[in-house]
Design a protein around this motif. Structure first.
Motif, mmCIF file in Angstrom:
data_model
loop_
_atom_site.group_PDB
_atom_site.id
_atom_site.type_symbol
_atom_site.label_atom_id
_atom_site.label_comp_id
_atom_site.label_asym_id
_atom_site.label_seq_id
_atom_site.Cartn_x
_atom_site.Cartn_y
_atom_site.Cartn_z
ATOM 1 N N SER A 104 -22.235 24.982 -18.485
ATOM 2 C CA SER A 104 -22.528 26.074 -17.557
ATOM 3 C C SER A 104 -24.032 26.237 -17.436
ATOM 4 O O SER A 104 -24.725 26.497 -18.420
ATOM 5 C CB SER A 104 -21.888 27.370 -18.053
ATOM 6 N N GLY A 105 -24.573 26.056 -16.230
ATOM 7 C CA GLY A 105 -26.013 26.169 -16.031
ATOM 8 C C GLY A 105 -26.503 25.099 -15.056
ATOM 9 O O GLY A 105 -25.695 24.504 -14.352
ATOM 10 N N ILE A 106 -27.788 24.901 -15.001
ATOM 11 C CA ILE A 106 -28.846 25.513 -15.784
ATOM 12 C C ILE A 106 -29.221 26.841 -15.131
ATOM 13 O O ILE A 106 -29.559 26.880 -13.952
ATOM 14 C CB ILE A 106 -30.075 24.595 -15.872
ATOM 15 N N ASN A 107 -29.182 27.911 -15.920
ATOM 16 C CA ASN A 107 -29.448 29.230 -15.385
ATOM 17 C C ASN A 107 -30.925 29.460 -15.131
ATOM 18 O O ASN A 107 -31.794 28.931 -15.830
ATOM 19 C CB ASN A 107 -28.948 30.299 -16.366
ATOM 20 N N MET A 108 -31.231 30.282 -14.136
ATOM 21 C CA MET A 108 -32.606 30.704 -13.858
ATOM 22 C C MET A 108 -32.921 31.928 -14.698
ATOM 23 O O MET A 108 -32.606 33.057 -14.345
ATOM 24 C CB MET A 108 -32.781 31.029 -12.376
ATOM 25 N N GLY A 109 -33.543 31.720 -15.843
ATOM 26 C CA GLY A 109 -33.822 32.793 -16.778
ATOM 27 C C GLY A 109 -33.090 32.567 -18.081
ATOM 28 O O GLY A 109 -32.012 31.991 -18.117
ATOM 29 N N SER A 110 -33.693 33.011 -19.176
ATOM 30 C CA SER A 110 -33.093 32.801 -20.490
ATOM 31 C C SER A 110 -31.905 33.729 -20.710
ATOM 32 O O SER A 110 -31.746 34.743 -20.031
ATOM 33 C CB SER A 110 -34.146 33.044 -21.579
ATOM 34 N N TYR A 140 -32.767 28.155 -18.568
ATOM 35 C CA TYR A 140 -34.196 27.847 -18.581
ATOM 36 C C TYR A 140 -34.993 29.137 -18.436
ATOM 37 O O TYR A 140 -34.719 29.945 -17.542
ATOM 38 C CB TYR A 140 -34.536 26.875 -17.442
ATOM 39 N N ASP A 141 -35.991 29.310 -19.292
ATOM 40 C CA ASP A 141 -36.788 30.538 -19.317
ATOM 41 C C ASP A 141 -37.797 30.530 -18.164
ATOM 42 O O ASP A 141 -38.997 30.328 -18.354
ATOM 43 C CB ASP A 141 -37.502 30.662 -20.662
#
Length: 308
Positions: A104-110, A140-141
């Protein structure tokens, strides 16, 4: 359906997210996975942004599904939540075989600390865990003004060793069944300090509310950890056209709580790729359990309706 990792065929990875199927993080992850030629890649992701929806599911209404062309993967856009997407993708209704691994991802923000509770990205992986399928959530932070979309590709490439190692454990039937992994990638991903095993901390961004005159004011939450003040919503509501008893309020970040060393957020800020095993249960601290063990027997005696 049987998983393919034990056979001679390539292992199958299913990708989902909460930023939506068109999000650059998911697009980069799928592109990198497909380009290796080592995996069969499936995608079942929301058709629009579903950030911070936690583990909500669609219960009464049907969800719509549309097949899309995506970087050489078999892909479907779904009108539901991340948990819906994972569940539907694992159901056998869309894909001919079950995945060996869900990412699941890659998310924008940690997604660290208490923010994991809000995260739709983590929920996409947790839903796979509920169904007995190994899973990773990747975030991803992102920092506005510093990060750029190419960082997602670097982040995806940095995760390939973890993906391959997990698949090897699955093939050998030695992968733990009682957890899934939450992976956070630092802002300066090109110069990360390596992988670090961490535990979920207690960091949380303190939120407040601010009255606004239109829905376009105040910015859009890009993740559970990030506010981008210059990112406006697409629809604007003019408060002057609303009844006087209706007012508009928006969330805003007013600071945060840093955690102790060796937790996910602190290690992420130090430049590590954090790897945090998670489970589904929210176990209380030992001292709380002990307190209520002594407290509960006296409840009926002291506060029953007959004594009120």
């Amino acid at each position: 359906m049987e998983n393919s990792v034990g056979a001679c065929t390539r292992p199958t990875i299913m990708v989902t997210n909460d930023d939506g199927i068109d999000a650059p993080g998911l697009q980069a992850l799928v592109r990198v996975l497909v380009s290796t030629g080592r995996y069969e890649v499936q995608v079942c992701a929301p058709d629009s942004e579903k950030s911070a929806v936690s583990h909500s599911i669609t219960w009464r209404a049907p969800v719509s599904v549309q097949e899309v062309n995506l970087n050489g993967a078999t892909a479907f856009a779904v009108s539901g939540t991340p948990a819906d997407c994972t569940s539907l993708g694992l159901s056998g209704s869309l894909f001919p075989s079950a995945p060996d691994l869900v990412i699941s991802g890659i998310n924008m923000g940690s997604n660290c600390g208490y923010h994991i509770v809000y995260s739709g990205t983590v929920a996409g992986a947790r839903e796979a865990f509920f169904n007995g399928v190994p899973a990773l959530s990747l975030s991803y932070d992102w920092v506005g003004g510093t990060s750029n979309v190419d960082d997602y590709t670097v982040a995806a490439e940095a995760c390939l060793p973890i993906v391959d190692a997990v698949l090897a454990e699955i093939k050998n039937k030695t992968y733990p069944q009682k957890c899934f992994l939450n992976v956070d990638l630092p802002t300066n991903i090109a110069n990360h300090k390596g992988y670090k095993l961490t535990k979920q901390g207690k960091c949380i961004a303190k939120m407040g509310w601010r009255q606004v005159t239109s829905a376009a004011q105040g910015g859009k939450m890009l993740s559970t950890m990030t506010m981008e003040a210059n990112s406006l919503t697409s629809s604007e509501v003019d408060a002057s056209s609303m009844p006087k008893e209706h007012r508009l309020f928006k969330r805003e970040v007013r600071g945060g709580i840093l955690d102790e060393d060796d937790t996910d957020y602190r290690s992420l800020q130090q430049g590590y790729i954090t790897v945090t095993p998670l489970g589904a249960l929210s176990n209380v601290d030992v001292e709380c359990q002990a307190y209520f063990k002594d407290w509960l027997p006296g409840v009926a005696k002291c506060f029953s309706s007959s004594t009120l």
